[in-house]
Design an enzyme around this catalytic site. Structure first.
Site, PDB file in Angstrom:
ATOM      1  N   GLU A 136     -31.530  -3.263  14.719  1.00 54.78           N
ATOM      2  CA  GLU A 136     -29.844  -2.961  14.510  1.00 54.78           C
ATOM      3  C   GLU A 136     -29.260  -2.248  16.426  1.00 54.78           C
ATOM      4  OE1 GLU A 136     -26.809  -0.168  13.592  1.00 54.78           O
ATOM      5  OE2 GLU A 136     -28.426   0.060  14.541  1.00 54.78           O
ATOM      6  N   ASP A 155     -11.684 -12.832   4.491  1.00 54.14           N
ATOM      7  CA  ASP A 155     -10.771 -11.969   4.646  1.00 54.14           C
ATOM      8  C   ASP A 155      -9.349 -12.406   4.018  1.00 54.14           C
ATOM      9  OD1 ASP A 155      -9.706  -9.477   3.951  1.00 54.14           O
ATOM     10  OD2 ASP A 155     -10.945  -8.465   5.129  1.00 54.14           O
ATOM     11  N   ASN A 213     -20.953  -2.369  10.866  1.00 56.62           N
ATOM     12  CA  ASN A 213     -21.680  -2.131  11.792  1.00 56.62           C
ATOM     13  C   ASN A 213     -21.641  -1.047  13.167  1.00 56.62           C
ATOM     14  OD1 ASN A 213     -24.322  -1.356  11.857  1.00 56.62           O
ATOM     15  ND2 ASN A 213     -24.550  -3.296  13.160  1.00 56.62           N
ATOM     16  N   TYR A 217      -6.959   4.399   0.035  1.00 60.84           N
ATOM     17  CA  TYR A 217      -8.135   3.974   0.371  1.00 60.84           C
ATOM     18  C   TYR A 217      -8.847   2.862   1.756  1.00 60.84           C
ATOM     19  CZ  TYR A 217      -7.114  -1.528  -1.070  1.00 60.84           C
ATOM     20  OH  TYR A 217      -6.913  -2.135  -0.570  1.00 60.84           O
ATOM     21  N   ASP A 258     -20.209   1.815  15.921  1.00 58.88           N
ATOM     22  CA  ASP A 258     -20.092   3.167  15.577  1.00 58.88           C
ATOM     23  C   ASP A 258     -19.567   3.793  15.763  1.00 58.88           C
ATOM     24  OD1 ASP A 258     -23.101   2.509  15.885  1.00 58.88           O
ATOM     25  OD2 ASP A 258     -23.163   3.405  17.632  1.00 58.88           O
ATOM     26  N   TRP A 286       0.922  -1.114  -0.105  1.00 54.07           N
ATOM     27  CA  TRP A 286       0.090   0.026   0.283  1.00 54.07           C
ATOM     28  C   TRP A 286       1.120   0.840  -0.468  1.00 54.07           C
ATOM     29  CZ3 TRP A 286      -1.002  -4.656   1.950  1.00 54.07           C
ATOM     30  CH2 TRP A 286      -2.778  -5.458   2.072  1.00 54.07           C
ATOM     31  N   HIS A 309     -13.680  -1.556   1.403  1.00 56.78           N
ATOM     32  CA  HIS A 309     -12.802  -2.750   1.728  1.00 56.78           C
ATOM     33  C   HIS A 309     -13.535  -4.077   0.945  1.00 56.78           C
ATOM     34  CE1 HIS A 309      -9.742  -6.136   2.732  1.00 56.78           C
ATOM     35  NE2 HIS A 309     -10.673  -6.433   3.421  1.00 56.78           N
ATOM     36  N   CYS A 358      -6.565  -5.366  -1.863  1.00 52.57           N
ATOM     37  CA  CYS A 358      -7.518  -6.190  -1.444  1.00 52.57           C
ATOM     38  C   CYS A 358      -8.335  -6.507  -1.922  1.00 52.57           C
ATOM     39  CB  CYS A 358      -9.228  -5.098  -0.156  1.00 52.57           C
ATOM     40  SG  CYS A 358      -9.404  -3.682  -1.266  1.00 52.57           S
TER      41      CYS A 358
END
Length: 784
Positions: free
Chosen positions: A547, A453, A493, A616, A495, A335, A430, A371
């Site tokens: 959620e 991943d 997800n 990115y 915060d 990167w 990603h 990625c």
């Protein structure tokens, strides 16, 4: 200028006839802005038409390119040698060769047109090896030295895989001859007998170890100890079986099986949530040498062969082996922006060259990947082994570094970011993978899609890998279920929590941004090139009760379980709007900042804006623009502030993906409410246009015109095109050199299609000033 240097470098061989592949011919023309095409006289035109080899066009250069493909044969198992038997003593019966049964030859019925490959959905794989899917019967034919008799003869088969085959580990399989086949066990039955030839139907269990097997056939008489063993010169490859209900990778939808197992091309998404870009990727799982490369990766991983029957284990190993971080895997991540000693990640558009290069160099990691490259190669390997898989892109993807399951932003007393504390980041996008399997190791309801991943971000049990993590568990916040569910949950997800430093050095939570990450989670749609939004698979609807429960459930297992104790009241909001498809490369970038007063009282605030160039991955290169904007709002008023970034201010500052982060911070005077927003955007690059010319027929030459226009008011340095089309032509590079400001480059590719059906011709451009420039043309090739 017309006739600038042209170099073509070939990379791989494509098609059904690799040994006799036709040459690729490339014609290059560069037309500078305002330059007219030179005209020629009628006599010269006629002469060129009659004898093109003697009178070439001055503005075109043609090259014939051929290369040699080395075939890698699957290793032949060592012959089984029976131990010497003791000689009979006086009075014992001596055994003679009279009536002895032996195998003369074995036909594995392994050609693409044979029943085995057709029924096992392996007819697309290159070569004539016997490639099977477990849990399904297959046939072989034996030629014996005499007719077989069940009254006097015995026969059994043996399959062995790995360096130390053991019956107890399932790596040494003894297949008896039976009268009736039963499911879920290794058995063989004679289904046809004609003279000295017999056809066997062989059954395999749905949990069989996958990989490369050697086959032997042992024959003997019912009365007697002497045996004869025949070792087949050809091997058998066993794969996972998504068509078999008993296999843990079973996928009960034919359209999805065609997409996630059999489709050798796909789409990978990138950019930002407001400017989603797509590029075509050639997975090429059936291409020559790819199956061998995938089996080589399994061997190099040193995973015990006995563990290769469990797709959870296999996927976890593949996740580690696709990156080279700690195990000399397939791809080196980079990167830094400096790819001078390898290939720029944006230049790849296919897994084929990467995997073949890794295999041919005996496991030397290939440079370089990011990625989407890690994901594209992972999709190839998993589909090749029979595990349904897809590449998935998450926009605004968080990278949680301290297992807090929140994305933390630390500010000083003046609301300025504290860079050395801001270790968490949010990537513009990603790309990882989903793979499909049951999860008998987890509570019911957690099977189906699993996130995996291969990009090296954080270690898992000491190795750079991630997953498989149940997508259902991620959605519900059940982060205590293996593998690596907390990390993926935070990506989609978490915060974004803003912390401000107090005078005594402690920190207090001043703002919680609940919709900051996990947007527009995307994958290619089944049966089309459209984008499918699968966000709802990973998370409940934003701000819904479900959620919020999932977020709070997950946070209780993180390092900051009390972060949600105090809600923050809000009556002023700030957000950034991007018009249309967003700013374009080479022009001023224009955004709109929308500030809303939701109260019945007037509000005043000062908004501080800071723009940084960003990789990115969410890593910031540096700030290039700062502003301070006082705002006065009447009750229930909404104001729009025009924000402009001049081209001259960013032209020399860009990095990969041409991405930026705009950070807004402020405080409402009357209520002391903190306003905070971080928005990422990118500069759109032009597409490459590909126009097919002529009829697309197997064995008949056709052409394609590839066109690109430099969008910048400056020269592009060291432009290189990569062109590839599975079943159309071999992949190769075309080194163009420098392309002037607003100049147009035209390549004409001449090639001979070798495979019928829908095909894709893919082109990408790589140079220092531009990345993510690519194009694709759909070509339907007809049979002759």
């Amino acid at each position: 200028m017309p006739g600038e240097r042209l170099t073509v470098r070939t990379a791989s061989e494509i098609g059904r006839f690799p040994g006799a592949a036709p040459p690729t011919r490339v014609e290059l023309t560069i037309q500078n802005e305002g330059e007219k095409k030179p005209e020629e006289g009628g006599c010269l035109w006629w002469l060129r038409k009659m004898c093109p080899c003697c009178c070439k066009h001055p503005n075109a250069t043609s090259y014939d390119v051929t290369d040699k493909v080395e075939f890698t044969k699957l290793p032949t198992p060592a012959a089984v040698v029976d131990p010497p038997k003791p000689k009979p003593e006086n009075g014992e019966a001596k055994e003679t060769d009279e009536g002895k049964l032996s195998v003369c030859s074995v036909d594995l019925l392994s050609s693409k047109a044979d029943q085995n490959r057709q029924e096992h959905h392996t007819d697309l794989y290159h070569g004539d090896e016997l490639i099977l899917r477990r849990g399904q019967t297959f046939q072989i034919e034996l030629e014996l030295n005499r007719p077989f008799s069940t009254d006097t003869d015995k026969l059994y088969l043996e399959l062995k895989t790995g360096s130390l085959p053991l019956v107890s580990k399932g790596t040494h399989v003894i297949i008896p001859l039976v009268e009736h086949l039963e499911d879920e066990r290794w058995e063989a039955k004679i289904v046809e007998q004609n003279g000295n030839k017999i056809k066997l139907s062989i059954n395999s269990p749905a949990n069989a170890v996958i990989g490369l097997y050697g086959l032997t056939v042992t024959t003997s008489l019912l009365k007697g100890d002497a045996t004869t063993t025949y070792t087949s010169s050809k091997n058998i490859v066993m794969l996972f079986n998504p068509w078999c209900e008993e296999d843990t990778v079973f996928l009960d939808n034919e359209g999805e099986r065609k997409e996630y197992v059999l489709n050798d091309t796909g789409r990978i998404y990138y950019g930002t949530e407001k400017q989603i870009g797509a590029r075509t990727w050639n997975f090429g799982q059936f291409h020559e040498g790819i199956l061998e490369a995938c089996l080589f990766i399994m061997e190099k991983s040193e995973m015990p062969p006995s563990g290769r029957g469990d797709p959870v284990n296999v996927v976890r190993v593949i996740s580690a082996m696709i990156n080279a971080q700690d195990d000399y895997g397939v791809l080196v991540g980079n990167w830094s922006g400096d790819y001078s000693d390898g290939v720029s990640p944006t230049a790849w558009s296919s897994s084929v060259e990467i995997l073949r290069k890794y295999h041919s160099t005996n496991g030397t990691p290939v440079s370089y990947g990011q990625c989407w490259v890690f994901s594209g190669v992972t999709t190839t390997v998993l589909r090749c082994l029979g595990i349904p898989a897809r590449s998935v892109t998450n926009f605004q993807s968080a990278h949680d570094t301290d297992v807090s399951l929140t994305t933390d932003v630390y500010l000083d007393e003046n609301l300025e970011p504290i860079d050395y504390l801001n270790r968490d980041s949010v990537w513009n996008f990603h790309v990882w993978n989903d793979c499909w399997m049951a999860r008998p190791d987890l509570p019911p309801g957690n099977g189906g899609w699993q996130a995996v991943d291969a990009t090296p971000q954080e270690t898992s049990q000491g190795t750079f890998r991630c997953g498989p993590a149940s997508v259902n568990a991620i959605r519900s916040g059940h982060v205590y279920l293996k593998h690596d569910t907390p990390f993926v949950f935070a990506e989609v997800n978490s915060d974004k929590i803003y912390w401000q430093r107090n005078l005594d050095g402690t920190f207090k939570q001043i703002y919680s941004e609940k919709k900051a990450v996990g947007h527009c989670i995307s994958t290619k749609a089944v049966g089309s090139d459209k984008r499918a939004d699968i966000t709802s698979l990973y998370k409940h609807e934003e701000d819904s009760e479900e959620e919020r429960i999932a977020v709070e459930t997950a946070s209780r297992y993180g390092s900051k379980p009390d972060v949600y104790s105090t809600p923050v009241a809000e009556d002023v909001s700030v957000e950034v709007k991007v018009d249309g498809e967003g700013p374009r490369m080479g022009a001023d970038a224009q955004l709109k900042i929308l500030v809303k007063n939701l109260s019945s009282q007037p509000r005043r605030a000062t908004i501080h804006s800071q723009l940084a160039v960003m990789y990115y991955t969410g890593v910031l290169k540096g700030t290039i623009k700062k502003d301070e904007m006082p705002v006065e709002l009447s009750p229930n008023e909404e104001k729009t502030i025009d924000w402009v970034l001049p081209y001259q201010q960013y032209q020399s500052q860009l990095v990969d993906q041409a991405a930026f982060m705009l950070t807004l911070c402020g405080r409402v005077t009357e209520t002391k409410q903190v306003l905070a927003n971080q928005t990422t955007f990118r500069l759109r690059t032009p597409d490459i246009t590909i126009k097919p010319i002529g009829d697309a027929v197997v064995g008949k030459e056709m052409a394609a015109k590839i066109t690109f226009t430099n969008p910048l008011p400056s020269t592009l340095k060291g432009v290189v095109f990569r062109v590839e089309g599975l079943g159309l032509q071999k992949g190769h590079e075309v080194v163009v050199g420098d392309v002037g400001a607003h100049s147009t480059v035209t390549l004409t590719e001449h090639f001979i299609p070798s495979q019928p059906g829908p095909r894709k011709l893919v082109a990408s451009l790589d140079c220092e000033q531009l990345s993510q420039v690519h194009g694709v043309a759909d070509i339907v090739v007809l049979e002759q």
